[in-house]
Design an enzyme around this catalytic site. Sequence first.
Site, PDB file in Angstrom:
ATOM      1  CG  LEU A 125      47.483  41.821  39.544  1.00 31.33           C
ATOM      2  CD1 LEU A 125      47.898  43.263  39.245  1.00 31.33           C
ATOM      3  CD2 LEU A 125      46.141  41.829  40.309  1.00 31.33           C
ATOM      4  CD  GLU A 127      55.297  41.146  38.615  1.00 31.50           C
ATOM      5  OE1 GLU A 127      56.312  41.188  39.367  1.00 31.50           O
ATOM      6  OE2 GLU A 127      54.988  42.040  37.815  1.00 31.50           O
ATOM      7  CB  THR A 158      43.501  31.452  34.099  1.00 27.50           C
ATOM      8  OG1 THR A 158      43.883  31.232  35.458  1.00 27.50           O
ATOM      9  CG2 THR A 158      42.492  30.394  33.677  1.00 27.50           C
ATOM     10  CD  GLN A 279      17.497  12.557  62.648  1.00 21.22           C
ATOM     11  OE1 GLN A 279      18.305  12.458  63.580  1.00 21.22           O
ATOM     12  NE2 GLN A 279      16.331  13.141  62.780  1.00 21.22           N
ATOM     13  CD  GLU A 368      39.230  36.238  38.779  1.00 23.59           C
ATOM     14  OE1 GLU A 368      38.530  37.227  39.018  1.00 23.59           O
ATOM     15  OE2 GLU A 368      39.135  35.543  37.740  1.00 23.59           O
ATOM     16  N   GLY A 369      42.150  36.480  44.229  1.00 24.03           N
ATOM     17  CA  GLY A 369      42.169  36.933  45.626  1.00 24.03           C
ATOM     18  C   GLY A 369      41.842  35.773  46.557  1.00 24.03           C
ATOM     19  CB  SER A 371      39.747  32.539  51.884  1.00 23.77           C
ATOM     20  OG  SER A 371      39.036  31.685  51.028  1.00 23.77           O
TER      21      SER A 371
HETATM   22  N1  CAA Z   1      38.342  49.601  43.082  1.00 22.31           N
HETATM   23  C1  CAA Z   1      38.978  50.753  42.766  1.00 22.31           C
HETATM   24  N2  CAA Z   1      40.083  51.191  43.433  1.00 22.31           N
HETATM   25  C2  CAA Z   1      40.537  50.418  44.439  1.00 22.31           C
HETATM   26  C3  CAA Z   1      39.926  49.217  44.805  1.00 22.31           C
HETATM   27  C4  CAA Z   1      38.777  48.809  44.091  1.00 22.31           C
HETATM   28  N3  CAA Z   1      38.143  47.674  44.377  1.00 22.31           N
HETATM   29  N4  CAA Z   1      40.610  48.659  45.826  1.00 22.31           N
HETATM   30  C5  CAA Z   1      41.623  49.486  46.115  1.00 22.31           C
HETATM   31  N5  CAA Z   1      41.581  50.557  45.271  1.00 22.31           N
HETATM   32  C6  CAA Z   1      42.459  51.727  45.271  1.00 22.31           C
HETATM   33  C7  CAA Z   1      42.491  52.389  46.647  1.00 22.31           C
HETATM   34  O1  CAA Z   1      41.446  53.295  46.802  1.00 22.31           O
HETATM   35  C8  CAA Z   1      43.844  53.047  46.651  1.00 22.31           C
HETATM   36  O2  CAA Z   1      43.748  54.259  45.933  1.00 22.31           O
HETATM   37  P1  CAA Z   1      44.576  55.589  46.391  1.00 22.31           P
HETATM   38  O3  CAA Z   1      46.013  55.301  46.080  1.00 22.31           O
HETATM   39  O4  CAA Z   1      44.001  56.666  45.522  1.00 22.31           O
HETATM   40  O5  CAA Z   1      44.314  55.764  47.847  1.00 22.31           O
HETATM   41  C9  CAA Z   1      44.708  52.084  45.831  1.00 22.31           C
HETATM   42  O6  CAA Z   1      43.807  51.296  45.042  1.00 22.31           O
HETATM   43  C10 CAA Z   1      45.548  51.160  46.700  1.00 22.31           C
HETATM   44  O7  CAA Z   1      44.665  50.478  47.568  1.00 22.31           O
HETATM   45  P2  CAA Z   1      45.163  49.727  48.868  1.00 22.31           P
HETATM   46  O8  CAA Z   1      45.998  50.665  49.664  1.00 22.31           O
HETATM   47  O9  CAA Z   1      43.986  49.085  49.514  1.00 22.31           O
HETATM   48  O10 CAA Z   1      46.130  48.622  48.227  1.00 22.31           O
HETATM   49  P3  CAA Z   1      47.006  47.488  48.882  1.00 22.31           P
HETATM   50  O11 CAA Z   1      48.330  47.480  48.237  1.00 22.31           O
HETATM   51  O12 CAA Z   1      46.916  47.563  50.371  1.00 22.31           O
HETATM   52  O13 CAA Z   1      46.274  46.132  48.351  1.00 22.31           O
HETATM   53  C11 CAA Z   1      44.674  44.372  48.293  1.00 22.31           C
HETATM   54  C12 CAA Z   1      44.968  45.865  48.555  1.00 22.31           C
HETATM   55  C13 CAA Z   1      43.181  44.249  48.517  1.00 22.31           C
HETATM   56  C14 CAA Z   1      45.405  43.451  49.236  1.00 22.31           C
HETATM   57  C15 CAA Z   1      45.009  44.060  46.813  1.00 22.31           C
HETATM   58  O14 CAA Z   1      46.401  44.039  46.598  1.00 22.31           O
HETATM   59  C16 CAA Z   1      44.451  42.717  46.349  1.00 22.31           C
HETATM   60  O15 CAA Z   1      43.265  42.620  46.010  1.00 22.31           O
HETATM   61  N6  CAA Z   1      45.307  41.656  46.325  1.00 22.31           N
HETATM   62  C17 CAA Z   1      44.912  40.394  45.737  1.00 22.31           C
HETATM   63  C18 CAA Z   1      45.300  40.350  44.296  1.00 22.31           C
HETATM   64  C19 CAA Z   1      44.500  39.385  43.510  1.00 22.31           C
HETATM   65  O16 CAA Z   1      43.288  39.244  43.694  1.00 22.31           O
HETATM   66  N7  CAA Z   1      45.139  38.712  42.565  1.00 22.31           N
HETATM   67  C20 CAA Z   1      44.461  37.835  41.693  1.00 22.31           C
HETATM   68  C21 CAA Z   1      45.214  37.740  40.415  1.00 22.31           C
HETATM   69  S1  CAA Z   1      44.226  37.543  39.014  1.00 22.31           S
HETATM   70  C22 CAA Z   1      43.891  35.900  38.874  1.00 22.31           C
HETATM   71  O17 CAA Z   1      43.998  35.135  39.775  1.00 22.31           O
HETATM   72  C23 CAA Z   1      43.365  35.598  37.542  1.00 22.31           C
HETATM   73  C24 CAA Z   1      43.293  34.229  37.075  1.00 22.31           C
HETATM   74  O18 CAA Z   1      44.218  33.682  36.559  1.00 22.31           O
HETATM   75  C25 CAA Z   1      41.953  33.570  37.071  1.00 22.31           C
END
Ligand code: CAA
Length: 386
Positions: A125, A127, A158, A279, A368-369, A371
Amino acid sequence: MELRLTEEQQLIQKSARDFAQKEVAPKARELDEQGRWPTELVQQMAELGFLGIAVPEEYGGAGCDNVAYALAMIEISKACASTGVIMSVNNSLACDPILKFGTEAQKKEFLAPMAAGRTLGCFGLTEPSSGSDASAMQTVAVKDGDHWVIDGSKNWITCGPHADLIVVFCNTNPELGSRGTTAFIVPKGTEGFKPQKADEKLGIHAAHSCTIFFEGCRVPDAWRLGEEGMGFKIAMSTLDGGRIGIAAQALGIAEAAHEKAVAYAHERKAFGKPIAAKQAIQFKIADMAMQLDAARMLILRAAWLKDQAVKDGTTRHTQESAMAKLYASEMATRVTHQALQIFGGYGYSKEYDLERHYRDARITEIYEGTSEIMRVVIGGMELKKA
Ligand code: CAA
């Protein structure tokens, strides 16, 4: 309200604990120091069914629930955070989206070998220019007859250097924002799929990550995961599960640091007594114990809700998963910090494990997001309730 684990959950917990303490823990320091990918431990996890714990048996998994998965993650991460995240990525980020959104053919071809641990998956996911703002991705997939051509790059993947396939998210319609994202399954060996050398990082040295380039990477439409434009929702819903795994990893790291600090407090003498009699130390130990317990409750609640979602198809656990991850990861940073403090100079030394736990904990607040993003998710949902 029932807080007792089922017999099956206790069995998985015990088998993960035995494996972690006998096989994983003795190797953890060497894996960290050498930055060595734990091939033999990955193989053993496959044999024990830990690489597809919550995947039904018909698709090659162990057929357990997500509570059992979280319990096993805690035990294995307690021994080695790198081995823990390898397990988490395969279960949560690779198996889970195919189980939830894949076609029957994709489940047979890609999920079954991965859940059985014969192959390993990863998740693309992030980039170089979009981490927290995931929908700003620039990797594109352009339709060409019954194929798609993927161009772009993903980073911090990962398990990327070792994975047999990636679940990758691409922009297929730039005008639609997050609704223009589509997911694909791309197996290793596909032309134009180019994993790069492993990244150098502060911690989790044995869990290799890398950048992956996609250069004219042609994949059949049969490898599209879910509907066109559904990719962002697939990614977010996958992360709702993945964040439980990372929370469990954080708890495992913190438990290891706490246990070692307690043992050291009994051994180490200062001013004529073991420091456990002071303590100042007791208060640290008390705060750690309470926070570990709080994290455990949040994690098991989120995992239990995910199990309800599997059963009814409607339960959402986005907010609870984010709370578990936020709390457990920040708690792991605090607890490893305090445990290292109890060890004093020895905690800072490479002779002991504390410095490894301290470094390993830090990533759980980022991947994975972050804090900050967890607070955005929790706050956003909380405000919608009013
Ligand atoms: N489940 C299902 N749908 C969801 C959802 C969820 N949990 N969260 C949001 N959506 C949907 C929304 O309902 C919305 O749908 P519609 O278009 O139909 O309205 C759509 O997705 C867009 O949602 P937002 O407007 O909330 O999206 P946003 O662009 O504002 O972003 C964010 C929201 C929470 C900031 C998100 O971008 C995010 O979680 N960012 C962090 C990314 C992340 O965690 N990256 C980790 C990478 S993986 C990794 O690290 C793996 C590794 O190597 C271990």
